[in-house]
Design an enzyme around this catalytic site. Structure first.
Site, short mmCIF file in Angstrom:
data_model
loop_
_atom_site.label_atom_id
_atom_site.label_comp_id
_atom_site.label_asym_id
_atom_site.label_seq_id
_atom_site.Cartn_x
_atom_site.Cartn_y
_atom_site.Cartn_z
N GLY A 126 29.98 28.04 9.05
CA GLY A 126 30.03 27.14 10.20
C GLY A 126 30.87 27.69 11.34
O GLY A 126 31.05 28.88 11.49
N CYS A 127 31.42 26.80 12.09
CA CYS A 127 32.22 27.13 13.27
C CYS A 127 33.62 27.57 12.86
O CYS A 127 34.35 26.81 12.24
CB CYS A 127 32.30 25.91 14.16
SG CYS A 127 33.50 26.02 15.48
#
EC number: 1.8.4.11
Length: 55
Positions: A11-12
């Protein structure tokens, strides 16, 4: 004092970094890209690299 190092991808990385910094015992974090084929990956040019955080 004993320290350990981990590199996690998913993810981020900015979101992961914010969450992980809150844990007791975390000394430092660093974000970047791992894997993939682009040399010197950047935010705009990271090909198949995964966003990662080093803890």
């Amino acid at each position: 004092m004993t320290t350990e190092r981990a590199v996690l991808a998913g993810g981020c990385f900015w979101g992961m970094q914010d969450l992980i910094r809150r844990y007791n015992g975390v000394i430092s974090t660093r974000v970047g890209y791992t894997g993939g084929e682009v040399r010197n990956a950047t935010y705009r040019n990271h090909g198949t690299h995964a966003e990662a955080i080093e803890i």
